[in-house]
Design a protein around this motif. Structure first.
Motif, PDB file in Angstrom:
ATOM      1  N   LYS A 146       6.788  -4.742   5.351  1.00 31.04           N
ATOM      2  CA  LYS A 146       8.165  -4.526   4.907  1.00 31.04           C
ATOM      3  C   LYS A 146       8.233  -3.813   3.551  1.00 31.04           C
ATOM      4  N   GLU A 147       7.146  -3.184   3.146  1.00 36.44           N
ATOM      5  CA  GLU A 147       7.131  -2.522   1.841  1.00 36.44           C
ATOM      6  C   GLU A 147       8.199  -1.435   1.754  1.00 36.44           C
ATOM      7  N   LYS A 187      11.144  -1.375   2.623  1.00 35.93           N
ATOM      8  CA  LYS A 187      12.511  -1.824   2.345  1.00 35.93           C
ATOM      9  C   LYS A 187      12.883  -1.641   0.876  1.00 35.93           C
ATOM     10  N   ARG A 188      11.889  -1.548  -0.005  1.00 33.71           N
ATOM     11  CA  ARG A 188      12.158  -1.368  -1.426  1.00 33.71           C
ATOM     12  C   ARG A 188      12.099   0.098  -1.839  1.00 33.71           C
ATOM     13  N   GLU A 189      11.890   0.996  -0.869  1.00 34.60           N
ATOM     14  CA  GLU A 189      11.741   2.417  -1.183  1.00 34.60           C
ATOM     15  C   GLU A 189      13.085   3.154  -1.097  1.00 34.60           C
ATOM     16  N   THR A 190      13.142   4.298  -1.748  1.00 33.29           N
ATOM     17  CA  THR A 190      14.337   5.143  -1.677  1.00 33.29           C
ATOM     18  C   THR A 190      14.328   5.918  -0.361  1.00 33.29           C
TER      19      THR A 190
END
Length: 367
Positions: free
Chosen positions: A234-235, A237-240
């Motif tokens: 789920k990394e 989900k914090r990306e632009t």
């Protein structure tokens, strides 16, 4: 005196061999009891290690991971060996009664010797499994399935359209296909049939991605659905949006993919999402459904195909399936009424299904 072979074996060698059989490592009879105790203890340790390992595996599987093949293989060998050890231990009482001369010999020497040899070999096998039963990692992420099969209810009149769409899509010079038609005409079902065709025959594709677009969905929603198919972490989900696009592009550049977009309301810019354009070089394909023929033109696709309503006979067949035989046969006046209701649906599958299900519980002419 004829041909005679001389065996040059000294008395010392003969004596040493005999002593070895009775007192040395080769005396499976004398060492039987000690080996049985060692086997029983080793097997108990093996079962304890199996139980501890199984608890670890279950914890990892509850997280969605998949046990390693080498771990499963070890479990299988332990189970097989356990059955063989039980057989040997059950036969122990019979073999013990045959022992004599302070357990150096047996009333049935050959039988007891063979049994003792099996016990020793099994002990070595159990000890070997104990040594191999140490795993730092017991499970890993489940590999992404190439295709996720869609549930499709019984269809009527779609087979020919599926074949037509499939034939056009699979041509080497065709990379993109747009399916357009009015709402409720069966575009999503047709797309699901195409998806499931890939489930049957993957044809060298690495992954088939299904994305529901809808009217108000933004690029972010499309990216999330694609990444959910490609990655289990789920990394992202914090990306632009641009970082997710770069991640998607890096993955799909190494794959021959099929992208299925359902319910497209306006042009979607694949480069902003991160999807490489399907080309002859990468071998990938794009299929989408839309209510608008204009969207097909805006997407500059290779093939447009209109999904049309069912014929009169096909519509009646679908309506009968949804209503069932009992309501239609309940009264002789129901059949002509049912046909009139089916005709009012104008061959639209969604209307036929909804109306047919509503009529399924009606039993009188008045209803």
């Amino acid at each position: 005196m004829g041909n005679c072979v001389s065996l040059d074996i000294s008395c010392d060698q003969t004596l040493n061999h005999a002593c070895g059989c009775l007192f040395g490592d080769g005396n499976y009879i004398h060492k039987m009891e000690a080996n049985l105790k060692a086997l029983e203890k080793a097997m108990q340790e093996l079962e304890e290690r199996r139980d501890d390992l199984l608890r670890r595996v279950v914890i990892e599987e509850d997280k969605g991971l998949q046990r390693l093949s080498q771990v499963q293989g070890w479990f299988s060998r332990v189970q097989c060996v356990g059955s063989q050890v039980n057989d040997l231990l059950e036969a122990n009482s019979t073999e013990a009664k045959r022992l004599c001369l302070f357990s150096y010999c047996s009333k049935k020497c050959i039988t007891s010797c063979n049994y003792g040899k099996k016990v020793l070999n099994m002990l070595k096998e159990v000890e070997g499994l104990l040594a191999k039963g140490v795993f730092e990692v017991v499970a890993e992420k489940v590999p992404v399935p190439k295709v996720e099969k869609k549930h499709i209810q019984t269809t009527v009149g779609l087979d020919s359209m599926v074949e037509k769409a499939w034939d056009r899509l699979m041509k080497d010079d065709k990379r993109t296909l747009g399916l357009y038609g009015m709402g409720g005409v069966g575009k999503t079902t047709l797309l699901a049939c195409i998806n499931n065709r890939f489930f049957q025959v993957v044809n060298g594709f690495d992954v088939v991605m299904w994305v529901v677009v809808s009217k108000d969905l933004q690029n972010e929603g499309v990216q999330e659905q694609i990444l959910r198919r490609l990655c289990l972490d789920k990394e992202w989900k914090r990306e632009t949006e641009s970082e997710r696009a770069s991640r998607i592009k890096n993955i799909l550049n190494r794959k021959k993919f099929i992208l299925l977009l359902d319910d497209l309301w306006s042009e979607i810019y694949l480069n902003k999402v991160g999807v490489p354009p399907p080309t002859r070089e990468n071998g990938s394909k794009l299929v989408f459904t839309t209510r608008s023929k204009e969207v097909c033109k805006d997407m500059e696709i290779d093939v447009m195909m209109e999904v049309v309503c069912l014929s009169k006979n096909e519509a009646w067949e679908l309506f009968q399936q949804k209503v069932g035989d009992n309501p239609i046969k309940s009264h002789h006046d129901v059949l002509p009424l049912a046909r009139k209701i089916a005709e009012k649906c104008c061959g639209l599958p969604l209307a036929l299904c909804v109306t047919g299900k509503a009529m399924a519980c009606k039993e009188t002419v008045q209803e």
